[in-house]
Design an enzyme around this catalytic site. Structure first.
Site, PDB file in Angstrom:
ATOM      1  N   LYS A 113       0.803  -1.220   0.000  1.00 25.07           N
ATOM      2  CA  LYS A 113       0.000   0.000   0.000  1.00 25.07           C
ATOM      3  C   LYS A 113       0.837   1.273   0.000  1.00 25.07           C
ATOM      4  CE  LYS A 113      -4.430  -1.445   1.785  1.00 25.07           C
ATOM      5  NZ  LYS A 113      -5.535  -1.097   2.686  1.00 25.07           N
ATOM      6  N   LYS A 195      -5.120 -10.727  -5.858  1.00 25.98           N
ATOM      7  CA  LYS A 195      -6.318 -11.057  -5.072  1.00 25.98           C
ATOM      8  C   LYS A 195      -7.482 -10.121  -5.421  1.00 25.98           C
ATOM      9  CE  LYS A 195      -5.681  -8.205  -1.007  1.00 25.98           C
ATOM     10  NZ  LYS A 195      -5.482  -7.987   0.379  1.00 25.98           N
ATOM     11  N   LYS A 198     -11.029  -4.478  -3.149  1.00 30.51           N
ATOM     12  CA  LYS A 198     -11.806  -3.245  -3.371  1.00 30.51           C
ATOM     13  C   LYS A 198     -11.021  -2.231  -4.182  1.00 30.51           C
ATOM     14  CE  LYS A 198     -13.413  -4.103   1.203  1.00 30.51           C
ATOM     15  NZ  LYS A 198     -12.912  -4.012   2.581  1.00 30.51           N
TER      16      LYS A 198
HETATM   17  P1  TYM Z   1     -10.385  -6.369   5.002  1.00 27.83           P
HETATM   18  O1  TYM Z   1     -11.420  -5.383   5.395  1.00 27.83           O
HETATM   19  O2  TYM Z   1      -9.458  -6.016   3.896  1.00 27.83           O
HETATM   20  O3  TYM Z   1     -11.055  -7.745   4.606  1.00 27.83           O
HETATM   21  C1  TYM Z   1     -11.991  -8.394   5.441  1.00 27.83           C
HETATM   22  C2  TYM Z   1     -11.789  -9.885   5.388  1.00 27.83           C
HETATM   23  O4  TYM Z   1     -11.898 -10.376   4.056  1.00 27.83           O
HETATM   24  C3  TYM Z   1     -10.756 -11.163   3.737  1.00 27.83           C
HETATM   25  N1  TYM Z   1     -10.451 -10.981   2.309  1.00 27.83           N
HETATM   26  C4  TYM Z   1     -10.255 -11.990   1.458  1.00 27.83           C
HETATM   27  N2  TYM Z   1     -10.283 -13.334   1.635  1.00 27.83           N
HETATM   28  C5  TYM Z   1     -10.059 -14.101   0.560  1.00 27.83           C
HETATM   29  N3  TYM Z   1      -9.823 -13.601  -0.674  1.00 27.83           N
HETATM   30  C6  TYM Z   1      -9.779 -12.263  -0.899  1.00 27.83           C
HETATM   31  N4  TYM Z   1      -9.570 -11.800  -2.133  1.00 27.83           N
HETATM   32  C7  TYM Z   1      -9.998 -11.393   0.202  1.00 27.83           C
HETATM   33  N5  TYM Z   1     -10.046 -10.041   0.339  1.00 27.83           N
HETATM   34  C8  TYM Z   1     -10.327  -9.816   1.638  1.00 27.83           C
HETATM   35  C9  TYM Z   1      -9.637 -10.598   4.611  1.00 27.83           C
HETATM   36  O5  TYM Z   1      -8.606 -11.542   4.790  1.00 27.83           O
HETATM   37  C10 TYM Z   1     -10.386 -10.305   5.889  1.00 27.83           C
HETATM   38  O6  TYM Z   1     -10.509 -11.462   6.681  1.00 27.83           O
HETATM   39  N6  TYM Z   1      -6.924  -5.748   8.500  1.00 27.83           N
HETATM   40  C11 TYM Z   1      -8.205  -6.401   8.220  1.00 27.83           C
HETATM   41  C12 TYM Z   1      -9.342  -5.951   9.134  1.00 27.83           C
HETATM   42  C13 TYM Z   1      -9.086  -6.081  10.600  1.00 27.83           C
HETATM   43  C14 TYM Z   1      -9.101  -7.314  11.332  1.00 27.83           C
HETATM   44  C15 TYM Z   1      -8.893  -6.936  12.698  1.00 27.83           C
HETATM   45  C16 TYM Z   1      -9.284  -8.658  10.973  1.00 27.83           C
HETATM   46  C17 TYM Z   1      -8.851  -5.090  11.501  1.00 27.83           C
HETATM   47  N7  TYM Z   1      -8.751  -5.585  12.746  1.00 27.83           N
HETATM   48  C18 TYM Z   1      -8.820  -7.904  13.691  1.00 27.83           C
HETATM   49  C19 TYM Z   1      -9.220  -9.607  11.994  1.00 27.83           C
HETATM   50  C20 TYM Z   1      -8.995  -9.236  13.332  1.00 27.83           C
HETATM   51  C21 TYM Z   1      -8.590  -6.069   6.795  1.00 27.83           C
HETATM   52  O7  TYM Z   1      -8.132  -5.096   6.231  1.00 27.83           O
HETATM   53  O8  TYM Z   1      -9.548  -6.825   6.289  1.00 27.83           O
END
Ligand code: TYM
Length: 334
Positions: A113, A195, A198
């Protein structure tokens, strides 16, 4: 009971990667675990290009609505908005003081990023995984259901917890990540080497949870495959076909190899139609529940207020113990 914590950023519409990588497990784990789920809005302000204040408010409610539509049950689980609890930001400061610049600088998501952004990268983006560690550790979390892209962040949370306990005494439970068997990393339909995300450049490669059946069919029909005709799971040689096989496995509950055997020889057209149909069927009940929930935004706000109170009951005493362990003077009762 095993404690589960997970979160998702309100930074764009939920897509198939979010659903199959994380939400499917969130829902399943409610059966026999004590679950806490969070809309992580403080994480969504770390990137200036993705942060629009008015939209963020709407997106926060939209994402909570999506979580309820998918099947997060506010009777059994805690659902809340991260910024409603000051404990998360406060715990982040404590953890900043036991985290190394070097280990944060190595985080793959930060490197991706921040690439090409030079000096303008925010301190918030750099510190993002520490806030995530605070989210997880404040709740004595055992398991964190996430997609494969979050692997390093969960390992870091574990390292921070371990280091804190070692220096100041046992306060935090050490968590582990839980990934789905298939589709832990759903790839972009137009470019199956990256992957589904968004922030992708084209909408054509992303299937949103609220896409209508026609649009879903179109996206799968134009999914990039390869010039051969065989259907088998091989991420290196056949990334497009392998991605579709994993999506089909995750939405039918069947094994990847079993499906490959069934569809091999039938041609990519038939195979793509089967994947699209399976996805449409998986999304239908979610979309129906979503339509009911959007009619009553007051109810979503009420559920989030209840969720924040319940979350605070766990997070506040944990933070207090951490502060005391670090030697911070408790305020004198007036
Ligand atoms: P975020 O908001 O990007 O995504 C949310 C969840 O979706 C999963 N994910 C995917 N899984 C499979 N294939 C994909 N292409 C894909 N894109 C997204 C992510 O792995 C995630 O589980 N940092 C985290 C949010 C967060 C969090 C936490 C998660 C903040 N605090 C504490 C767990 C525990 C994030 O940006 O997810």
């Amino acid at each position: 009971m095993t404690r589960v914590f997970s979160g998702m950023q309100p930074s764009g519409d939920a897509h198939l990667g979010n659903l199959l990588g994380a939400w499917v497990n969130w829902v399943r784990m409610q059966e026999d675990r004590d679950c806490v789920y969070c809309v992580v809005d403080l994480h969504a302000i770390t990137s200036p290009t993705e942060h629009e204040p008015e939209r963020l408010r709407e997106r926060t409610v939209e994402l909570a609505t999506g979580m309820l539509a998918v099947g997060v049950d506010p009777e059994r689980s805690i659902l809340f908005v991260q910024s409603h609890l000051h404990e998360h930001a406060e715990c982040t400061w404590l953890f900043n003081c036991v985290s190394g610049f070097g280990e944060l600088n190595k985080m793959p998501q930060f490197r991706e990023k921040s690439a090409g952004k030079g000096e303008s990268v925010s301190v918030g983006l750099f510190d993002y995984p520490v806030l995530q560690a605070a989210d997880i550790l404040l709740y004595h979390t055992d398991e964190v259901p996430v997609g494969d892209d979050q692997r390093h962040h969960i390992e870091l949370a574990r390292d921070i917890g371990q280091r804190f306990n070692h220096r100041f005494g046992e306060v935090f439970t050490l968590p582990k990540a839980v990934h789905p068997r298939a589709a832990a990393r759903v790839m972009d339909l137009q470019d199956p080497t990256v992957k589904m995300s968004k922030s992708a450049s084209s909408e054509k490669g992303i299937v949103y949870v609220l896409d209508d059946p026609k649009r879903i069919e179109k996206k799968f029909k134009s999914a990039q495959t390869d010039s051969a005709t065989d259907i088998r799971h091989d991420r290196e040689e056949k990334p497009g076909v392998s991605n579709l096989l994993e999506i089909l496995a995750a939405t039918t509950g069947r094994g990847v190899d079993d499906l490959a055997q069934e569809y091999d020889g039938q041609g990519y057209g038939t195979f793509k139609t089967a994947v699209a149909e399976s996805v449409i069927e998986t999304l239908k009940p979610i979309q129906d529940r979503h339509a009911q929930l959007v009619d009553d935004p007051g109810e979503v706000a009420r559920l989030l207020a209840v969720g924040a109170d319940r979350a605070r009951e766990i997070a506040a005493p944990t933070l207090q113990r951490a502060k005391e362990a670090m030697g911070l003077l408790p305020p004198h009762a007036a």
